[in-house]
Scaffold this motif. Structure first.
Motif, PDB file in Angstrom:
ATOM      1  N   LEU A  12       0.824  -1.209   0.000  1.00  0.00           N
ATOM      2  CA  LEU A  12       0.000   0.000   0.000  1.00  0.00           C
ATOM      3  C   LEU A  12       0.860   1.262   0.000  1.00  0.00           C
ATOM      4  CD1 LEU A  12      -2.877  -1.006   2.452  1.00  0.00           C
ATOM      5  CD2 LEU A  12      -3.051  -0.581  -0.006  1.00  0.00           C
ATOM      6  N   VAL A  13       1.926   1.260   0.781  1.00  0.00           N
ATOM      7  CA  VAL A  13       2.827   2.413   0.818  1.00  0.00           C
ATOM      8  C   VAL A  13       3.480   2.601  -0.553  1.00  0.00           C
ATOM      9  CG1 VAL A  13       5.000   3.272   1.796  1.00  0.00           C
ATOM     10  CG2 VAL A  13       3.230   2.346   3.303  1.00  0.00           C
ATOM     11  N   ALA A  14       3.933   1.513  -1.163  1.00  0.00           N
ATOM     12  CA  ALA A  14       4.559   1.593  -2.491  1.00  0.00           C
ATOM     13  C   ALA A  14       3.561   2.113  -3.527  1.00  0.00           C
ATOM     14  CB  ALA A  14       5.103   0.228  -2.913  1.00  0.00           C
ATOM     15  N   ALA A  15       2.315   1.641  -3.467  1.00  0.00           N
ATOM     16  CA  ALA A  15       1.285   2.107  -4.406  1.00  0.00           C
ATOM     17  C   ALA A  15       1.008   3.596  -4.215  1.00  0.00           C
ATOM     18  CB  ALA A  15       0.006   1.298  -4.234  1.00  0.00           C
ATOM     19  N   ALA A  16       0.971   4.041  -2.969  1.00  0.00           N
ATOM     20  CA  ALA A  16       0.733   5.465  -2.701  1.00  0.00           C
ATOM     21  C   ALA A  16       1.895   6.317  -3.213  1.00  0.00           C
ATOM     22  CB  ALA A  16       0.530   5.691  -1.203  1.00  0.00           C
ATOM     23  N   LEU A  17       3.121   5.851  -3.012  1.00  0.00           N
ATOM     24  CA  LEU A  17       4.281   6.587  -3.513  1.00  0.00           C
ATOM     25  C   LEU A  17       4.286   6.640  -5.042  1.00  0.00           C
ATOM     26  CD1 LEU A  17       7.086   5.334  -1.112  1.00  0.00           C
ATOM     27  CD2 LEU A  17       6.103   7.632  -1.230  1.00  0.00           C
ATOM     28  N   LEU A  18       3.942   5.524  -5.677  1.00  0.00           N
ATOM     29  CA  LEU A  18       3.891   5.474  -7.137  1.00  0.00           C
ATOM     30  C   LEU A  18       2.812   6.407  -7.676  1.00  0.00           C
ATOM     31  CD1 LEU A  18       4.897   4.250  -9.776  1.00  0.00           C
ATOM     32  CD2 LEU A  18       3.254   2.394  -9.457  1.00  0.00           C
ATOM     33  N   ALA A  19       1.645   6.416  -7.051  1.00  0.00           N
ATOM     34  CA  ALA A  19       0.566   7.309  -7.490  1.00  0.00           C
ATOM     35  C   ALA A  19       0.972   8.768  -7.316  1.00  0.00           C
ATOM     36  CB  ALA A  19      -0.715   7.018  -6.700  1.00  0.00           C
ATOM     37  N   GLY A  20       1.647   9.091  -6.239  1.00  0.00           N
ATOM     38  CA  GLY A  20       2.119  10.459  -6.017  1.00  0.00           C
ATOM     39  C   GLY A  20       3.166  10.862  -7.034  1.00  0.00           C
ATOM     40  N   ALA A  21       4.042   9.938  -7.390  1.00  0.00           N
ATOM     41  CA  ALA A  21       5.071  10.239  -8.392  1.00  0.00           C
ATOM     42  C   ALA A  21       4.439  10.458  -9.756  1.00  0.00           C
ATOM     43  CB  ALA A  21       6.087   9.107  -8.454  1.00  0.00           C
ATOM     44  N   GLN A  22       3.424   9.652 -10.101  1.00  0.00           N
ATOM     45  CA  GLN A  22       2.763   9.820 -11.392  1.00  0.00           C
ATOM     46  C   GLN A  22       1.989  11.130 -11.437  1.00  0.00           C
ATOM     47  OE1 GLN A  22       0.533   6.182 -11.706  1.00  0.00           O
ATOM     48  NE2 GLN A  22       2.188   5.121 -12.766  1.00  0.00           N
ATOM     49  N   ALA A  23       1.376  11.518 -10.341  1.00  0.00           N
ATOM     50  CA  ALA A  23       0.639  12.783 -10.307  1.00  0.00           C
ATOM     51  C   ALA A  23       1.607  13.955 -10.445  1.00  0.00           C
ATOM     52  CB  ALA A  23      -0.155  12.907  -9.009  1.00  0.00           C
ATOM     53  N   GLY A  24       2.793  13.855  -9.862  1.00  0.00           N
ATOM     54  CA  GLY A  24       3.787  14.909  -9.953  1.00  0.00           C
ATOM     55  C   GLY A  24       4.437  14.979 -11.321  1.00  0.00           C
ATOM     56  N   ALA A  25       4.296  13.932 -12.151  1.00  0.00           N
ATOM     57  CA  ALA A  25       4.938  13.891 -13.454  1.00  0.00           C
ATOM     58  C   ALA A  25       4.053  14.461 -14.555  1.00  0.00           C
ATOM     59  CB  ALA A  25       5.319  12.451 -13.777  1.00  0.00           C
ATOM     60  N   GLN A  26       2.928  15.068 -14.202  1.00  0.00           N
ATOM     61  CA  GLN A  26       2.041  15.632 -15.200  1.00  0.00           C
ATOM     62  C   GLN A  26       2.708  16.801 -15.900  1.00  0.00           C
ATOM     63  OE1 GLN A  26      -1.555  16.660 -13.189  1.00  0.00           O
ATOM     64  NE2 GLN A  26      -2.278  14.569 -13.071  1.00  0.00           N
ATOM     65  N   ALA A  27       2.328  16.995 -17.145  1.00  0.00           N
ATOM     66  CA  ALA A  27       2.881  18.093 -17.928  1.00  0.00           C
ATOM     67  C   ALA A  27       2.471  19.425 -17.322  1.00  0.00           C
ATOM     68  CB  ALA A  27       2.390  17.995 -19.366  1.00  0.00           C
ATOM     69  N   PRO A  28       3.378  20.384 -17.314  1.00  0.00           N
ATOM     70  CA  PRO A  28       3.007  21.710 -16.807  1.00  0.00           C
ATOM     71  C   PRO A  28       2.015  22.377 -17.747  1.00  0.00           C
ATOM     72  CG  PRO A  28       5.211  21.732 -17.756  1.00  0.00           C
ATOM     73  CD  PRO A  28       4.751  20.319 -17.769  1.00  0.00           C
ATOM     74  N   LYS A  29       1.146  23.169 -17.193  1.00  0.00           N
ATOM     75  CA  LYS A  29       0.150  23.912 -17.974  1.00  0.00           C
ATOM     76  C   LYS A  29       0.747  25.249 -18.413  1.00  0.00           C
ATOM     77  CE  LYS A  29      -3.345  21.081 -16.817  1.00  0.00           C
ATOM     78  NZ  LYS A  29      -2.826  19.783 -17.009  1.00  0.00           N
ATOM     79  N   ALA A  30       0.121  25.863 -19.407  1.00  0.00           N
ATOM     80  CA  ALA A  30       0.555  27.195 -19.833  1.00  0.00           C
ATOM     81  C   ALA A  30       0.461  28.128 -18.638  1.00  0.00           C
ATOM     82  CB  ALA A  30      -0.323  27.689 -20.978  1.00  0.00           C
ATOM     83  N   GLY A  31       1.446  28.958 -18.444  1.00  0.00           N
ATOM     84  CA  GLY A  31       1.464  29.883 -17.316  1.00  0.00           C
ATOM     85  C   GLY A  31       2.035  29.291 -16.040  1.00  0.00           C
ATOM     86  N   ASP A  32       2.412  28.006 -16.051  1.00  0.00           N
ATOM     87  CA  ASP A  32       3.021  27.360 -14.890  1.00  0.00           C
ATOM     88  C   ASP A  32       4.296  28.115 -14.518  1.00  0.00           C
ATOM     89  OD1 ASP A  32       4.534  25.494 -13.223  1.00  0.00           O
ATOM     90  OD2 ASP A  32       3.119  23.971 -13.874  1.00  0.00           O
ATOM     91  N   ALA A  33       4.578  28.181 -13.228  1.00  0.00           N
ATOM     92  CA  ALA A  33       5.729  28.935 -12.738  1.00  0.00           C
ATOM     93  C   ALA A  33       7.064  28.378 -13.225  1.00  0.00           C
ATOM     94  CB  ALA A  33       5.714  28.970 -11.216  1.00  0.00           C
ATOM     95  N   CYS A  34       7.097  27.113 -13.649  1.00  0.00           N
ATOM     96  CA  CYS A  34       8.373  26.544 -14.098  1.00  0.00           C
ATOM     97  C   CYS A  34       8.788  27.079 -15.464  1.00  0.00           C
ATOM     98  CB  CYS A  34       8.318  25.024 -14.111  1.00  0.00           C
ATOM     99  SG  CYS A  34       7.501  24.308 -15.538  1.00  0.00           S
ATOM    100  N   TYR A  35       7.864  27.666 -16.241  1.00  0.00           N
ATOM    101  CA  TYR A  35       8.205  28.189 -17.563  1.00  0.00           C
ATOM    102  C   TYR A  35       9.019  29.478 -17.437  1.00  0.00           C
ATOM    103  CZ  TYR A  35       5.317  24.983 -20.253  1.00  0.00           C
ATOM    104  OH  TYR A  35       4.800  23.868 -20.847  1.00  0.00           O
ATOM    105  N   LYS A  36      10.119  29.520 -18.187  1.00  0.00           N
ATOM    106  CA  LYS A  36      10.974  30.703 -18.247  1.00  0.00           C
ATOM    107  C   LYS A  36      11.119  31.098 -19.711  1.00  0.00           C
ATOM    108  CE  LYS A  36      11.982  30.253 -13.871  1.00  0.00           C
ATOM    109  NZ  LYS A  36      10.751  30.183 -13.177  1.00  0.00           N
ATOM    110  N   ARG A  37      11.051  32.392 -19.988  1.00  0.00           N
ATOM    111  CA  ARG A  37      11.224  32.875 -21.363  1.00  0.00           C
ATOM    112  C   ARG A  37      12.681  32.691 -21.755  1.00  0.00           C
ATOM    113  NH1 ARG A  37       9.173  38.688 -22.967  1.00  0.00           N
ATOM    114  NH2 ARG A  37       7.416  37.770 -21.903  1.00  0.00           N
ATOM    115  N   VAL A  38      12.900  31.988 -22.869  1.00  0.00           N
ATOM    116  CA  VAL A  38      14.260  31.727 -23.329  1.00  0.00           C
ATOM    117  C   VAL A  38      14.526  32.299 -24.716  1.00  0.00           C
ATOM    118  CG1 VAL A  38      14.605  29.667 -21.903  1.00  0.00           C
ATOM    119  CG2 VAL A  38      13.569  29.440 -24.168  1.00  0.00           C
ATOM    120  N   PHE A  39      13.461  32.683 -25.446  1.00  0.00           N
ATOM    121  CA  PHE A  39      13.661  33.204 -26.801  1.00  0.00           C
ATOM    122  C   PHE A  39      12.506  34.120 -27.148  1.00  0.00           C
ATOM    123  CE2 PHE A  39      13.222  32.830 -31.463  1.00  0.00           C
ATOM    124  CZ  PHE A  39      14.500  33.188 -31.858  1.00  0.00           C
TER     125      PHE A  39
END
Length: 177
Positions: A12-39
């Motif tokens: 159960l702990v492994a399944a919860a960790l895996l589900a959390g990792a998959q949720a964190g691996a979602q693609a960032p949305k437009a306007g997400d703070a991780c986007y930086k202007r590079v060009f």
């Protein structure tokens, strides 16, 4: 019985960790703070803007193009990286209405070509891998008619621009030696 409960709890702990990792691996949305202007480049044919986000080992590009008639085109492109996540990307406007994102790595890399699709208000993209020698070597991007071409010491890659603006890799295989 205790071993069964311990095994179930560990599962159960492994399944919860895996589900959390998959949720964190979602693609960032437009306007997400991780986007930086590079060009950001404006020319007579229009304006290109690229925002980049590195998340885990993947690169995400939010690309926008506004043509000279103020039509807007945009797309998000994901590049499943090799874990480098560095700043060795080059952005080149080719022929005014196409963009090449060169994601360099040792002895080559990938180029993502982008071009506006008139009816869809999106950017068509094609990702191609290329090889080159360790140090220097030929690397040439050009547009000739409705063809984008990348030539290196090892490759001659042709990308056709369709009537609606969609891109298609039309590279012929190299002759067998």
């Amino acid at each position: 019985m205790t071993k069964i409960f311990l095994c179930m709890r560990a599962a159960l702990v492994a399944a919860a960790l895996l589900a959390g990792a998959q949720a964190g691996a979602q693609a960032p949305k437009a306007g997400d703070a991780c986007y930086k202007r590079v060009f950001d480049k404006t020319a007579s044919t229009g304006r290109w803007r690229v925002m980049e986000c590195v998340k885990n080992t993947d690169l995400y590009f939010q690309v926008e193009f506004r043509d000279s008639e103020l039509h807007e085109f945009s797309s998000m492109v994901k590049f499943a990286g090799d874990g480098m996540g560095d700043d060795n990307n080059n952005y080149t406007v080719v022929g005014g209405d196409s963009l090449a994102i060169d994601i360099m790595s040792e002895r080559g890399g990938h180029v993502i070509f982008l071009h506006p699709v008139s009816a869809a208000k999106e950017l068509s993209s094609v990702d191609v891998a290329y090889m080159n020698p360790d140090e220097g070597g030929k690397f040439n991007l050009k547009k000739s008619g409705n063809t984008l071409r990348l030539t290196t010491n090892e490759n001659d890659i042709a990308i056709a621009i369709g009537p609606d603006g969609r891109l298609k890799n039309v590279t012929r295989p190299a002759p067998q030696k």
